[in-house]
Design a protein around this motif. Sequence first.
Motif, mmCIF file in Angstrom:
data_model
loop_
_atom_site.group_PDB
_atom_site.id
_atom_site.type_symbol
_atom_site.label_atom_id
_atom_site.label_comp_id
_atom_site.label_asym_id
_atom_site.label_seq_id
_atom_site.Cartn_x
_atom_site.Cartn_y
_atom_site.Cartn_z
ATOM 1 N N GLU A 160 -2.257 -23.401 -62.823
ATOM 2 C CA GLU A 160 -0.921 -23.261 -63.025
ATOM 3 C C GLU A 160 -0.865 -22.832 -64.728
ATOM 4 O O GLU A 160 0.291 -22.008 -64.864
ATOM 5 C CB GLU A 160 -0.300 -24.888 -63.058
ATOM 6 N N LYS A 161 -1.699 -22.962 -65.327
ATOM 7 C CA LYS A 161 -1.782 -22.520 -66.653
ATOM 8 C C LYS A 161 -1.583 -21.198 -66.634
ATOM 9 O O LYS A 161 -1.036 -20.281 -67.494
ATOM 10 C CB LYS A 161 -2.776 -23.129 -67.685
ATOM 11 N N LYS A 162 -2.663 -20.529 -65.649
ATOM 12 C CA LYS A 162 -2.863 -19.246 -65.406
ATOM 13 C C LYS A 162 -1.282 -18.280 -65.044
ATOM 14 O O LYS A 162 -0.839 -17.561 -65.296
ATOM 15 C CB LYS A 162 -3.767 -18.813 -64.346
ATOM 16 N N ILE A 163 -0.731 -19.193 -64.222
ATOM 17 C CA ILE A 163 0.622 -18.698 -63.654
ATOM 18 C C ILE A 163 1.585 -18.407 -64.985
ATOM 19 O O ILE A 163 2.438 -17.627 -64.959
ATOM 20 C CB ILE A 163 1.147 -19.712 -62.714
ATOM 21 N N VAL A 164 1.766 -19.769 -65.563
ATOM 22 C CA VAL A 164 2.502 -19.569 -66.908
ATOM 23 C C VAL A 164 2.315 -18.579 -68.098
ATOM 24 O O VAL A 164 3.026 -18.007 -68.319
ATOM 25 C CB VAL A 164 2.418 -20.931 -67.678
ATOM 26 N N SER A 165 0.652 -18.097 -68.193
ATOM 27 C CA SER A 165 0.609 -17.149 -69.023
ATOM 28 C C SER A 165 1.085 -15.762 -68.251
ATOM 29 O O SER A 165 1.144 -15.004 -69.217
ATOM 30 C CB SER A 165 -0.936 -17.081 -69.022
ATOM 31 N N HIS A 166 1.002 -15.541 -67.112
ATOM 32 C CA HIS A 166 1.586 -14.385 -66.601
ATOM 33 C C HIS A 166 2.931 -14.110 -66.563
ATOM 34 O O HIS A 166 3.438 -13.060 -66.863
ATOM 35 C CB HIS A 166 1.354 -14.107 -65.102
ATOM 36 N N VAL A 167 3.724 -15.396 -66.508
ATOM 37 C CA VAL A 167 5.046 -15.153 -66.709
ATOM 38 C C VAL A 167 5.762 -14.787 -68.243
ATOM 39 O O VAL A 167 6.313 -13.870 -68.431
ATOM 40 C CB VAL A 167 5.759 -16.626 -66.595
ATOM 41 N N ASP A 168 4.557 -15.264 -69.321
ATOM 42 C CA ASP A 168 4.933 -14.764 -70.523
ATOM 43 C C ASP A 168 4.604 -13.222 -70.805
ATOM 44 O O ASP A 168 5.182 -12.685 -71.650
ATOM 45 C CB ASP A 168 4.043 -15.700 -71.379
ATOM 46 N N ALA A 169 3.330 -12.923 -69.981
ATOM 47 C CA ALA A 169 2.838 -11.605 -70.175
ATOM 48 C C ALA A 169 4.037 -10.574 -69.642
ATOM 49 O O ALA A 169 4.098 -9.358 -70.016
ATOM 50 C CB ALA A 169 1.742 -11.451 -69.429
ATOM 51 N N HIS A 170 4.934 -10.827 -68.771
ATOM 52 C CA HIS A 170 5.923 -10.161 -68.125
ATOM 53 C C HIS A 170 7.475 -10.239 -68.963
ATOM 54 O O HIS A 170 8.369 -9.983 -68.120
ATOM 55 C CB HIS A 170 6.031 -10.147 -66.624
#
Length: 434
Positions: A29-39
């Motif tokens: 889930e932390k990985k998902i959140v970091s990808h949202v920030d990246a986009h």
Amino acid sequence: MLSVIRCVLLLALLCAAQRSTYAQLSKTEKKIVSHVDAHRKEALTLLEEVVNINSGTMNFDGVYKVGQIFKAKLDALGFKTRWVDGKPFNRAGHLIGEHKGNNSGKTVLLIGHLDTVFELSSPFQKYAMVNDSIASGPGVGDMKGGDVVIIQSLQALHDAGLLKDMNIIVFYSGDEELSGEPLSLARHELIEAAKVADIALGFEDGDGRFETANISRRSSFDWTLKVSGVPSHSSQIFTERVGAGAIYEACRIVNGFYEALSKEENLTFNPGVILGGTTVDHNIDENGGKAFGKGNIVAKDVIVTGDIRAISPEQLSKAQQVMKEIVAKHLPQTQAEITFGDGYPPLAPTPGNYQLLKTFDQISRDLNMGSVRAVNPRDAGAADISFTSGYVDMAMDGLGLRSSGGHTVDERADIRTVNMQAKRTAVLLYRLLK
């Protein structure tokens, strides 16, 4: 002052979320959140692009152009997309994307709409930044912001290697603001998608708050009352031969609706137009018309049109029956009938919907974004998600941006909530479908 306080509180939540290590989230889930920030930048660029394309419901070319932009985004994520031609119901059409994962798990239906209330004749046409966090523009809140949240959420799941296992249908309608007719054709594809899905999520702006979500929406059905009486010289009104006349009968009926049903919780029935007199010319397409009569002539005809909104199919059916019974009790020498048209069905607050809200609320807390409560159904209108009622096990709407001024040239949205809603949505999809 209240809006300023809310903005300050929201900013504090954002800062807290940025400082947090998301202790309640899993590694995935932390990985998902970091990808949202990246986009984030990409998402805001997309929002500006689609807001700057006029897609008033009756601007078919504009609705189609916005649809093609989102189609390209879904295609890039591996969705099988198709455009549903709206000619049979006199609208631009709908965009549907289907993604079948590598498992046989649940299917989630994500619902947005491409059109806005702002046609080409509107002076409100362009995206603009009011300050560093608030944007204005036609449809920025209702609901192109929510459309972008769908894409950003799916991109995060794709980049994290999770989308490949998920069964998701994306439905972008092209006529939510002014439904095509017949409604049975205009919403056929949406209903068919709901039959396949287990869970439905809508990305409307709800009541404009980030702290709420809709687990219920009231219906929106039209009704038409037609009344007739015996035309005569006014001196003969109330006689056995002439009776009460059409206007008295219409008043009795409408007041009867009020006396019998106005105390019913979450039920409203509004007479929006009334025309009465010796002659009545009702223009259905323009929701109006003209009437002629004189004070010394007993009115021959009356037409009243309005809407009825209920929280459940049972409440709607009961109210319609009561209204029919009131209409049937005619005053002397009068006749009346009431008909109910097509409309948006109610989305009742089912146990499944409450459970979905509970899950979403927990995710929001885990992301340090605060709690989420249910919207009062009196504070939000009808929406496309209501057509999933009775088909899916769970449904929730209002996952769009924090916004205000919808359907007016003062429409605004907090662009910080694009990222925030995408994080909440992406984690929700992961927890629902893992």
